[in-house]
Structures are given as structure tokens and as C-alpha cells.
Design a protein around this motif. Structure first.
Motif, PDB file in Angstrom:
ATOM      1  N   THR A  10     -74.540  -0.785 -58.842  1.00  0.00           N
ATOM      2  CA  THR A  10     -73.537  -0.328 -58.058  1.00  0.00           C
ATOM      3  C   THR A  10     -74.072   0.750 -57.466  1.00  0.00           C
ATOM      4  O   THR A  10     -74.762   1.766 -58.472  1.00  0.00           O
ATOM      5  CB  THR A  10     -72.236  -0.128 -58.970  1.00  0.00           C
ATOM      6  N   ALA A  24     -63.164   5.499 -61.057  1.00  0.00           N
ATOM      7  CA  ALA A  24     -63.040   4.321 -60.426  1.00  0.00           C
ATOM      8  C   ALA A  24     -64.501   3.497 -60.802  1.00  0.00           C
ATOM      9  O   ALA A  24     -64.527   2.378 -61.084  1.00  0.00           O
ATOM     10  CB  ALA A  24     -63.037   4.363 -58.754  1.00  0.00           C
ATOM     11  N   LEU A  25     -65.527   4.203 -60.778  1.00  0.00           N
ATOM     12  CA  LEU A  25     -66.840   3.455 -61.124  1.00  0.00           C
ATOM     13  C   LEU A  25     -66.489   3.204 -62.834  1.00  0.00           C
ATOM     14  O   LEU A  25     -67.007   2.061 -62.968  1.00  0.00           O
ATOM     15  CB  LEU A  25     -68.037   4.558 -61.025  1.00  0.00           C
ATOM     16  N   ARG A  27     -64.101   2.368 -64.355  1.00  0.00           N
ATOM     17  CA  ARG A  27     -63.276   1.113 -64.444  1.00  0.00           C
ATOM     18  C   ARG A  27     -64.115  -0.225 -63.773  1.00  0.00           C
ATOM     19  O   ARG A  27     -64.009  -1.254 -64.290  1.00  0.00           O
ATOM     20  CB  ARG A  27     -62.116   1.314 -63.620  1.00  0.00           C
ATOM     21  N   GLN A  28     -64.727  -0.103 -62.862  1.00  0.00           N
ATOM     22  CA  GLN A  28     -65.434  -0.947 -62.113  1.00  0.00           C
ATOM     23  C   GLN A  28     -66.509  -1.564 -63.115  1.00  0.00           C
ATOM     24  O   GLN A  28     -66.743  -2.828 -63.075  1.00  0.00           O
ATOM     25  CB  GLN A  28     -66.089  -0.486 -60.790  1.00  0.00           C
ATOM     26  N   HIS A  32     -66.587  -5.459 -65.909  1.00  0.00           N
ATOM     27  CA  HIS A  32     -67.690  -6.403 -65.642  1.00  0.00           C
ATOM     28  C   HIS A  32     -68.074  -6.805 -67.148  1.00  0.00           C
ATOM     29  O   HIS A  32     -68.870  -7.724 -67.221  1.00  0.00           O
ATOM     30  CB  HIS A  32     -69.093  -6.070 -64.995  1.00  0.00           C
ATOM     31  N   ARG A 165     -63.213  -8.210 -64.762  1.00  0.00           N
ATOM     32  CA  ARG A 165     -62.942  -7.803 -63.589  1.00  0.00           C
ATOM     33  C   ARG A 165     -61.808  -7.797 -62.817  1.00  0.00           C
ATOM     34  O   ARG A 165     -61.284  -8.209 -61.866  1.00  0.00           O
ATOM     35  CB  ARG A 165     -64.114  -8.735 -62.288  1.00  0.00           C
ATOM     36  N   GLY A 166     -60.745  -7.353 -63.742  1.00  0.00           N
ATOM     37  CA  GLY A 166     -59.545  -7.111 -63.389  1.00  0.00           C
ATOM     38  C   GLY A 166     -58.516  -8.204 -63.315  1.00  0.00           C
ATOM     39  O   GLY A 166     -57.461  -7.919 -62.403  1.00  0.00           O
TER      40      GLY A 166
END
Ligand code: FMN
Length: 170
Positions: A10, A24-25, A27-28, A32, A165-166
Motif C-alpha cells: 500500500t 485509515a491505513l 484499518r485497511q 487484510h 477486508r471489511g
């Protein structure tokens, strides 16, 4: 050493690596890492959906999960001194969604049964672990809750619910 292609990472502005990690990073990237979904529930009944559950120690038998300090359920769970973990099955996404809502009557229309600790075990779960709260450690904006296992069993041999992934499923 094997070179990892930058396209597999990323993109992060270089300054972000030396200081605070962007939320945000965080969480992202953490999204995974796939997890199961459990319901942590205590007498009341009170409960919440948790993805951070994991095994901790075989001797003595301990498990842990982390819970946000802003959870409205956590002070009530902590007060009881006990909890039961129900590992959700693939067909129990609706249970996870209900327990991830703050303030709702999460147990309405749901089948459950009190275990030895008095904590509810959700019907048709994959497995359950009934615990006493043995320790609570500080974990930043979360508390790390350690449970000493009283009793545990497999309830239903079926696939577990996965969060990745959410979303639900892989
Ligand atoms: C799949 C999934 C996993 C979750 N994992 C956690 C977790 O490990 N820790 C946590 O504090 N909240 C977690 N949550 C969020 C809580 O379920 C949610 O914030 C909580 O239920 C809000 O209600 P409460 O105020 O009654 O606790 C998760 C939610 C979902 C859908």
C-alpha cells in the motif's frame, strides 16, 4: 533477500512511516488479516461481536480478546466478572450484525442458553468457551481481556463465519 514489488504494498507517503500511523491505513492493512467472529456475552444478558478473540495459554487454559474502551457493553460485561464466547457459524452473519450495533436489544428473537458461569451461549454456534475474567490489561484505546476457561465444547461441526477486508467471507 527476495525483493517485494512496490505494487504489492500500500503506498504510504514516506513521512507517515516515521510518525503516527494513519487510522485509515491501519484499518485497511489489519483488515487484510482474516478473523473469525465470536459473540462475547455475560449475564444480563449483555454482549458484543468480537473479531480479536484468540487462544492465549494452554497451561493454565486462557483466552483473550480486546474491546474498545468506548463500548457500552464492556462496563456491564466487566461488572459480571464472567463471559461466554460463542464462535459464530457461516450461516450466523445476522447474529454478528445484530451484536455489532450499539444500544440495540441484541438478544431479541435469538436462542441462547446460560452456561455454568450464567453467561449466555448462542444457539447453533460452532463452539463455546465459558470463562471467568482473570485479568484486564491496558491496550491503548482498547482493553485486553484475559479469560480463565471454566468449560468449553464444540457445538456444531460446520464452517465458521469469517470477516475479511471489511466484509463477511473470503
Ligand atoms: C466482525 C466484527 C468484529 C469486531 N471486533 C471487535 C473487537 O474485536 N473489539 C471491539 O471492541 N469491537 C469489535 N467490533 C465492534 C463491536 O461489535 C461494536 O463496536 C459493538 O458491538 C458496539 O456495541 P456496544 O457499545 O454494545 O459494545 C467488531 C464488529 C464486527 C462486525
Amino acid at each position: 533477500m527476495t525483493e517485494v514489488s512496490p505494487s504489492h504494498r500500500t503506498e504510504v507517503p514516506s513521512g507517515a512511516m516515521s510518525g503516527a500511523i494513519d487510522q485509515a491505513l491501519y484499518r485497511q492493512v489489519m483488515g487484510h488479516f482474516p478473523t473469525g467472529v465470536v459473540i462475547v456475552a455475560s449475564p444480563g444478558p449483555v454482549g458484543t461481536a468480537i473479531g480479536s478473540f484468540q487462544s492465549l495459554s494452554l497451561d493454565p487454559p486462557l483466552v483473550l480478546f480486546s474491546i474498545t474502551k468506548t463500548s457500552s457493553s464492556w462496563p456491564k460485561i466487566r461488572e459480571t466478572g464472567v463471559f461466554c464466547v460463542s464462535v459464530l457459524a457461516e450461516d450466523q452473519e445476522h447474529v454478528s450484525r445484530a451484536f455489532a450495533q450499539s444500544g440495540a436489544d441484541k438478544f431479541a428473537g435469538l436462542g441462547y442458553k446460560p452456561m455454568a458461569s450464567g453467561s449466555p451461549r448462542i444457539d447453533d454456534c460452532v463452539a463455546w468457551i465459558d470463562c471467568d475474567i482473570s485479568d484486564v490489561l491496558d491496550g491503548g484505546d482498547h482493553d485486553i481481556v484475559i479469560g480463565a476457561i471454566r468449560e468449553m465444547a464444540i457445538e456444531r461441526e460446520t464452517k465458521p463465519l469469517i470477516f475479511f477486508r471489511g466484509g463477511y467471507g473470503l
